[in-house]
Design a protein around this motif. Structure first.
Motif, mmCIF file in Angstrom:
data_model
loop_
_atom_site.group_PDB
_atom_site.id
_atom_site.type_symbol
_atom_site.label_atom_id
_atom_site.label_comp_id
_atom_site.label_asym_id
_atom_site.label_seq_id
_atom_site.Cartn_x
_atom_site.Cartn_y
_atom_site.Cartn_z
ATOM 1 N N HIS A 153 35.941 31.971 35.399
ATOM 2 C CA HIS A 153 36.553 33.052 36.182
ATOM 3 C C HIS A 153 37.445 32.463 37.276
ATOM 4 O O HIS A 153 38.558 32.937 37.501
ATOM 5 C CB HIS A 153 35.468 33.936 36.792
ATOM 6 C CG HIS A 153 36.008 35.135 37.510
ATOM 7 N ND1 HIS A 153 36.457 36.257 36.861
ATOM 8 C CD2 HIS A 153 36.204 35.379 38.837
ATOM 9 C CE1 HIS A 153 36.884 37.146 37.737
ATOM 10 N NE2 HIS A 153 36.745 36.630 38.945
ATOM 11 N N CYS A 154 36.958 31.432 37.953
ATOM 12 C CA CYS A 154 37.747 30.804 39.014
ATOM 13 C C CYS A 154 39.007 30.150 38.451
ATOM 14 O O CYS A 154 40.067 30.166 39.093
ATOM 15 C CB CYS A 154 36.897 29.775 39.758
ATOM 16 S SG CYS A 154 35.620 30.512 40.794
ATOM 17 N N ASP A 155 38.915 29.570 37.266
ATOM 18 C CA ASP A 155 40.104 28.979 36.633
ATOM 19 C C ASP A 155 41.160 30.040 36.362
ATOM 20 O O ASP A 155 42.360 29.799 36.534
ATOM 21 C CB ASP A 155 39.717 28.290 35.320
ATOM 22 C CG ASP A 155 39.000 26.976 35.539
ATOM 23 O OD1 ASP A 155 39.070 26.440 36.666
ATOM 24 O OD2 ASP A 155 38.358 26.482 34.585
ATOM 25 N N GLY A 184 37.643 33.498 27.885
ATOM 26 C CA GLY A 184 37.892 32.115 27.484
ATOM 27 C C GLY A 184 39.347 31.730 27.455
ATOM 28 O O GLY A 184 39.674 30.572 27.179
ATOM 29 N N GLU A 185 40.253 32.691 27.744
ATOM 30 C CA GLU A 185 41.683 32.406 27.730
ATOM 31 C C GLU A 185 42.269 32.601 29.118
ATOM 32 O O GLU A 185 41.703 33.306 29.962
ATOM 33 C CB GLU A 185 42.401 33.327 26.742
ATOM 34 C CG GLU A 185 41.950 33.162 25.301
ATOM 35 C CD GLU A 185 42.664 34.114 24.369
ATOM 36 O OE1 GLU A 185 43.519 34.897 24.866
ATOM 37 O OE2 GLU A 185 42.370 34.099 23.164
ATOM 38 N N LEU A 186 43.421 31.976 29.339
ATOM 39 C CA LEU A 186 44.173 32.189 30.566
ATOM 40 C C LEU A 186 45.217 33.270 30.338
ATOM 41 O O LEU A 186 45.668 33.481 29.209
ATOM 42 C CB LEU A 186 44.857 30.889 31.007
ATOM 43 C CG LEU A 186 43.928 29.756 31.449
ATOM 44 C CD1 LEU A 186 44.732 28.504 31.755
ATOM 45 C CD2 LEU A 186 43.104 30.170 32.666
ATOM 46 N N PRO A 187 45.628 33.974 31.400
ATOM 47 C CA PRO A 187 46.635 35.029 31.228
ATOM 48 C C PRO A 187 47.974 34.451 30.781
ATOM 49 O O PRO A 187 48.296 33.289 31.062
ATOM 50 C CB PRO A 187 46.751 35.636 32.636
ATOM 51 C CG PRO A 187 45.572 35.154 33.391
ATOM 52 C CD PRO A 187 45.176 33.844 32.779
ATOM 53 N N TYR A 227 44.805 29.970 38.024
ATOM 54 C CA TYR A 227 46.037 30.011 37.234
ATOM 55 C C TYR A 227 46.927 31.182 37.669
ATOM 56 O O TYR A 227 48.141 31.046 37.775
ATOM 57 C CB TYR A 227 45.711 30.134 35.744
ATOM 58 C CG TYR A 227 46.949 30.277 34.895
ATOM 59 C CD1 TYR A 227 47.681 29.154 34.513
ATOM 60 C CD2 TYR A 227 47.424 31.531 34.508
ATOM 61 C CE1 TYR A 227 48.839 29.276 33.761
ATOM 62 C CE2 TYR A 227 48.574 31.665 33.760
ATOM 63 C CZ TYR A 227 49.277 30.538 33.381
ATOM 64 O OH TYR A 227 50.428 30.664 32.641
ATOM 65 N N THR A 228 46.314 32.331 37.923
ATOM 66 C CA THR A 228 47.080 33.503 38.336
ATOM 67 C C THR A 228 47.749 33.262 39.680
ATOM 68 O O THR A 228 48.908 33.659 39.897
ATOM 69 C CB THR A 228 46.164 34.739 38.404
ATOM 70 O OG1 THR A 228 45.515 34.910 37.140
ATOM 71 C CG2 THR A 228 46.955 35.994 38.731
ATOM 72 N N LEU A 229 47.046 32.605 40.597
ATOM 73 C CA LEU A 229 47.644 32.259 41.885
ATOM 74 C C LEU A 229 48.816 31.305 41.714
ATOM 75 O O LEU A 229 49.894 31.503 42.281
ATOM 76 C CB LEU A 229 46.585 31.612 42.789
ATOM 77 C CG LEU A 229 45.524 32.531 43.400
ATOM 78 C CD1 LEU A 229 44.388 31.694 43.992
ATOM 79 C CD2 LEU A 229 46.137 33.424 44.471
ATOM 80 N N PRO A 232 42.006 41.649 37.596
ATOM 81 C CA PRO A 232 41.997 40.195 37.371
ATOM 82 C C PRO A 232 41.133 39.767 36.191
ATOM 83 O O PRO A 232 41.463 38.792 35.493
ATOM 84 C CB PRO A 232 41.459 39.635 38.688
ATOM 85 C CG PRO A 232 41.865 40.649 39.707
ATOM 86 C CD PRO A 232 41.698 41.969 39.001
ATOM 87 N N SER A 233 40.040 40.473 35.937
ATOM 88 C CA SER A 233 39.168 40.126 34.814
ATOM 89 C C SER A 233 39.720 40.601 33.486
ATOM 90 O O SER A 233 39.223 40.202 32.425
ATOM 91 C CB SER A 233 37.773 40.736 35.022
ATOM 92 O OG SER A 233 37.173 40.224 36.186
ATOM 93 N N GLN A 234 40.749 41.448 33.520
ATOM 94 C CA GLN A 234 41.316 42.020 32.308
ATOM 95 C C GLN A 234 42.671 41.415 31.941
ATOM 96 O O GLN A 234 43.332 41.892 31.021
ATOM 97 C CB GLN A 234 41.462 43.535 32.491
ATOM 98 C CG GLN A 234 40.130 44.247 32.730
ATOM 99 C CD GLN A 234 40.300 45.682 33.198
ATOM 100 O OE1 GLN A 234 41.374 46.078 33.655
ATOM 101 N NE2 GLN A 234 39.244 46.482 33.079
ATOM 102 N N LEU A 235 43.072 40.364 32.647
ATOM 103 C CA LEU A 235 44.389 39.768 32.404
ATOM 104 C C LEU A 235 44.446 38.991 31.093
ATOM 105 O O LEU A 235 45.536 38.739 30.570
ATOM 106 C CB LEU A 235 44.773 38.842 33.563
ATOM 107 C CG LEU A 235 45.117 39.540 34.883
ATOM 108 C CD1 LEU A 235 45.337 38.511 35.989
ATOM 109 C CD2 LEU A 235 46.354 40.422 34.726
#
Length: 492
Positions: A408-410, A362-365, A414-416, A355-358
């Motif tokens: 991190h929570c954002d 500072g960016e969203l996956p 977003y992934t959810l 999840p931290s490597q997606l």
């Protein structure tokens, strides 16, 4: 459905008056509801269990023919389950109670005496359990009971967690002195106690108690090498303490009170379906929430053997997730966990950094990154996102910076959300089949079809390709040739 009146009626009909014993009496005296009722009779346990099953609509199973113990399971009218265990007394009632493990579970009363108020029940209490119940103490009934059944070593911690009580000092010393005997207990019984402890409140306290009493090294010796193993500067604790705190933080992110009142908890994403998701009975009779905590307990198990120090002094643990997944499979095979449980926890451990490597900091996956994440993690994709949050909190500890935590929570949120959106019917629709590719592009059946189909499916899930014609155009571009016929391209 109140079971006690129906049980009294059934017992009166066949002329017996069994004793209520053990956890039911303890919980009733504490004002706690329980779905489990334990009965004990001098003889005729099989006939009583069969009569209960017949009159209450349950299913009877013989647990131990030699000791004369039986279990009846059923479902209440409102859908909740119930369970009645019927055991044969080992001698008289007082003798039987003195053979039990802890005083607060060595209290009994005749079933016929339950019609009055709880504080007026005619109790049989030869070991002084009521006094310990009032004092909030877990105490062994006698010096030798732990050696008689070493699983009671774990039960001491589990009962303390269930009740919120403390261990009597002499009992704690006896547990320490007998800790090594736990290695002689069947793996299945140890696994059940461990998972139950993980499922209960104050899990951080319980794990600390298991460690202090010397039990954790017996149950999970694989964790011992992590004691004192230093981590990079962004980690507040060494590997061992980080691991225990990770389980504690998993309990917190799952807790509604933490999410409502704590500044860090208020940033935790919690969709409206998450409560039911983590309460799901997942494997071996335990929930997703419990397996999440087990994965937290094991997620860094391979760090000690993969530790290296770079020339610049930086500590690295290269490959520890993959190595850790192998160790997890070995641990859970030893504990006789089901294949489903083994694989779920192993995948969470192997992918806990994912999840931290997606995306870059500072960016969203991207939608494609989210698609690949859910494709690769399948059944535990959501669980691993919450593992990543517990891991993050346990890395920073009291040095947590809320701005970075919010980012991190954002990313998790977003992934959810994107993962949920990609499961919508319109984005899961299969735009092309293998037969389509063979017909349109004169391809043969074989392994070359799979990456093309996966590419189309990924592009569709990411919202980049929405129609069959767009999918055909995409494949045509990749293959560098037009489809066989114009008619085929339009599905005519």
């Amino acid at each position: 459905m109140d079971l006690l009146p129906r049980l009294r009626a059934q017992c009166a009909a066949i002329g017996v008056d069994p004793y209520l014993v053990g956890g039911y009496v303890r919980d009733a005296l504490m004002g706690r509801a329980t779905r489990d009722i334990d009965l004990a009779v001098p003889d005729g346990a099989d006939a009583l269990a069969e009569g209960i099953a017949r009159s209450l609509g349950g299913t009877r199973v013989e647990l131990d023919a030699e000791r004369g113990t039986h279990r009846v399971d059923g479902i209440r009218a409102e859908g909740a389950s119930w369970r009645v265990d019927v055991a044969t007394l080992q001698g008289g009632i007082e003798e039987d109670l003195r053979l039990r493990d802890f005083t607060i579970d060595a209290i009994a009363m005749p079933l016929s005496g339950t019609e009055g108020a709880v504080d007026a029940w005619p109790l049989v209490d030869p070991a002084g359990g009521l006094a310990d119940l009032r004092a909030g103490v877990v105490r062994v009934t006698a010096a030798g009971v732990l050696a008689d059944d070493p699983l009671r070593l774990l039960r001491a911690v589990r009962i303390a967690a269930q009740t919120g009580f403390t261990l009597d000092a002499e009992t704690a010393r006896a547990v320490c002195d007998n800790a090594s005997l736990l290695a002689n207990v069947s793996a299945e019984r140890v696994r059940e106690e461990l998972l139950t402890i993980l499922s209960l409140p104050r899990v951080g306290h319980s794990l600390g108690l298991l460690d202090t009493l010397g039990l954790l090294d017996v149950v999970l010796p694989e964790l011992s090498p992590s004691r004192g193993v230093k981590q990079p500067v962004e980690h507040h604790w060494d590997v061992f303490d980080h691991t225990l705190h990770c389980v504690e933080y998993a309990e917190q992110v799952l807790d509604a009170g933490f999410r409502a009142t704590d500044p860090a908890g208020q940033l935790v994403p919690w969709p409206d379906w998450a409560d039911d998701y983590f309460a799901e009975d997942y494997a071996d009779g335990h929930t997703r929430a419990t397996y999440l905590k087990l994965a937290c307990l094991l997620h860094d198990v391979a760090k000690p053997e993969t530790k290296s120090v770079q020339p610049n002094g930086r500590v690295r643990f290269l490959g520890h997730p993959v190595k850790g997944a192998d160790t997890v499979r070995s641990v859970l095979r030893r504990l006789r966990a089901s294949g489903k449980a083994q694989e779920a926890v192993a995948v969470m451990v192997e992918q806990h950094l994912r999840p931290s490597q997606l995306a870059q900091k500072g960016e969203l996956p991207t939608a494609r990154a989210v698609y690949r994440y859910y494709r690769d993690l399948q059944d535990v994709a959501v669980d691993t996102l919450y593992l990543s949050m517990a891991d993050y909190l346990a890395a920073r500890g009291p040095e947590l910076e809320l701005d970075n935590w919010a980012a991190h929570c954002d990313r998790v949120r977003y992934t959810l959300d994107e993962g949920r959106a990609q499961k919508a019917p319109e984005r899961r629709e299969r735009l092309l089949t293998g037969h389509d590719l063979m017909t349109l592009f004169n391809l043969s059946s074989g392994p070359e079809l799979r990456p093309l189909l996966e590419m189309v499916q990924e592009s569709g899930a990411a919202g980049e390709v929405k129609t069959r014609e767009e999918a055909v155009t995409l494949v045509s571009h990749v293959l560098g040739r037009a489809p066989a016929t114009v008619e085929a391209r339009h599905g005519q």
